[in-house]
Design an enzyme around this catalytic site. Structure first.
Site, mmCIF file in Angstrom:
data_model
loop_
_atom_site.group_PDB
_atom_site.id
_atom_site.type_symbol
_atom_site.label_atom_id
_atom_site.label_comp_id
_atom_site.label_asym_id
_atom_site.label_seq_id
_atom_site.Cartn_x
_atom_site.Cartn_y
_atom_site.Cartn_z
ATOM 1 N N CYS A 133 44.769 44.834 42.402
ATOM 2 C CA CYS A 133 43.653 46.106 42.552
ATOM 3 C C CYS A 133 43.590 46.733 41.606
ATOM 4 C CB CYS A 133 43.563 46.848 44.565
ATOM 5 S SG CYS A 133 42.723 48.174 44.342
ATOM 6 N N CYS A 136 42.366 50.286 42.413
ATOM 7 C CA CYS A 136 43.778 51.131 42.879
ATOM 8 C C CYS A 136 44.549 52.210 42.193
ATOM 9 C CB CYS A 136 44.789 50.460 43.926
ATOM 10 S SG CYS A 136 43.376 49.532 45.233
ATOM 11 N N ASP A 137 44.388 50.922 41.002
ATOM 12 C CA ASP A 137 45.858 51.462 39.996
ATOM 13 C C ASP A 137 45.674 50.978 38.700
ATOM 14 O OD1 ASP A 137 47.300 51.271 42.065
ATOM 15 O OD2 ASP A 137 47.456 49.154 42.271
#
Ligand code: NDP
Length: 313
Positions: A133, A136-137
């Site tokens: 992701c 997300c990261d």
């Protein structure tokens, strides 16, 4: 009294089913699952959901769908379904905190999850340089070098997003071409920070402090093979998804890849009163708007099913 309509999952299919079911007076209960809002909360800008000429942030879109469902009275609960009994009606579902829910109809909208290559190193470095992701990261890779595996729209989208943060993005593609749509291909081809490595496969990762590089094989034709190591700080998977249908396979028909099979153009499964909508039952389109449409269909079908059931009792 059983719940009239239990919706499992909270992506576009789950929340749209909740909007329709609430408005139809079914007082639906929605179990949000591990990732409230579903896969769209892991993307950045959603540009192809109708009604947003300038695009919309994936989290915002899902928050809007959630509040729309709540406005009509949907009972949205935090929790994950861990066990189901679809052997007799009413159906029973247990959540991760041990609660038992009994419902006359169930709408399965559990979506799909990211696939991994299956390399032992993916497990070893998960959370230390391995991610599925980018949104997300990606934040952790500002000014660093990353690789994205995959040649579809997701890989292109993730690569474009990461190029806004990282200094260099490699896209590792196993074939000599991308599968992504033309507009996405052009987007990454024209980005000077992105380099596409065609006919490449990742075979492992290395590093003493998290990921420091990837072992690659470059294969051209049958015989031409070159192995080398490429230093990277982050390794992102974008090779597709698998349907979250494990819990239901004992009771329902699924295809060879685990997608729940529904009857014709409906969301009806082989069990009366059990419907499946969205990516868990869609091996073909896998789009937010298609999932939302399927959620609406499932709620309408649940309403008709219940009207019939209650008129008989
Ligand atoms: P896809 O299935 O379209 O693509 C997966 C990619 O990963 C392919 O290039 C595939 O290679 C590659 N791949 C699969 N397994 C492996 C493996 N073991 N090793 C190496 N490479 C592998 O998945 P996506 O998630 O990209 O897209 C799914 C759907 O969602 C599509 O319909 C897509 O159009 C849509 N989508 C739309 C977006 C948008 O419009 N904004 C954004 C994201 C997704 P190969 O080609 O060789 O099979």
């Amino acid at each position: 009294m059983p719940i009239k309509c239990l919706i499992i999952g909270s992506g576009p299919a789950g929340y749209t089913a909740a909007i329709y079911a609430s408005r139809a007076g079914l007082q639906p209960v929605v179990l949000e699952g591990l990732q409230p809002g579903g896969q769209l909360t892991t993307t950045t800008e959603v540009e192809n959901f109708p009604g947003y000429p300038q695009g919309v942030d994936g989290n915002q879109l899902m928050a809007d769908l959630r509040s729309q469902a709540e406005r009509f009275g949907a009972d949205i609960r935090f929790g994950m379904a861990v066990k189901v009994d679809l052997g007799s009606q009413p159906y029973r579902v247990w959540t991760d905190d041990g609660t038992e829910l009994v419902s006359d109809t169930i709408i399965i909208a559990t979506g799909a999850s990211a696939k991994y290559l299956g390399l032992p190193d993916e497990e070893k470095y998960r959370g230390q340089g391995v991610s599925a992701c980018a949104t997300c990261d990606g934040f952790f890779y500002r000014g660093k070098t990353v690789a994205v595996v995959g040649g579809g729209d997701t890989a292109c989208e993730e690569a474009s997003y990461l190029a806004g943060l990282a200094s260099k993005v490699y896209v590792i593609v196993r074939k000599p071409y991308l599968r992504a749509t033309k507009v996405m291909q052009e987007r990454i081809a024209s980005n000077p920070k992105i380099e596409i490595l065609f006919e490449h496969n990742a075979t492992g990762l290395y590093g003493d402090n998290g990921v420091e590089g990837v072992h690659l094989v470059h294969r051209k034709g049958e015989t031409d093979e070159r192995r080398y190591d490429l230093p990277i700080d982050g390794f992102f998977l974008a090779i597709g998804h698998h349907p979250n249908s494990d819990l239901f396979r004992q009771w329902l028909e699924v295809d060879a890849n685990g997608y729940i099979i529904t009857e014709g153009a409906s969301t009806r499964t082989v069990l009366p009163g059990v419907f499946a909508a969205g990516d868990v039952a869609d091996p073909v389109y896998r789009q937010g708007v298609v999932a939302a449409g399927a959620g609406a269909k499932a709620a309408i079908e649940a309403e008709r099913y219940l009207a019939n059931l209650y008129s008989q009792s």
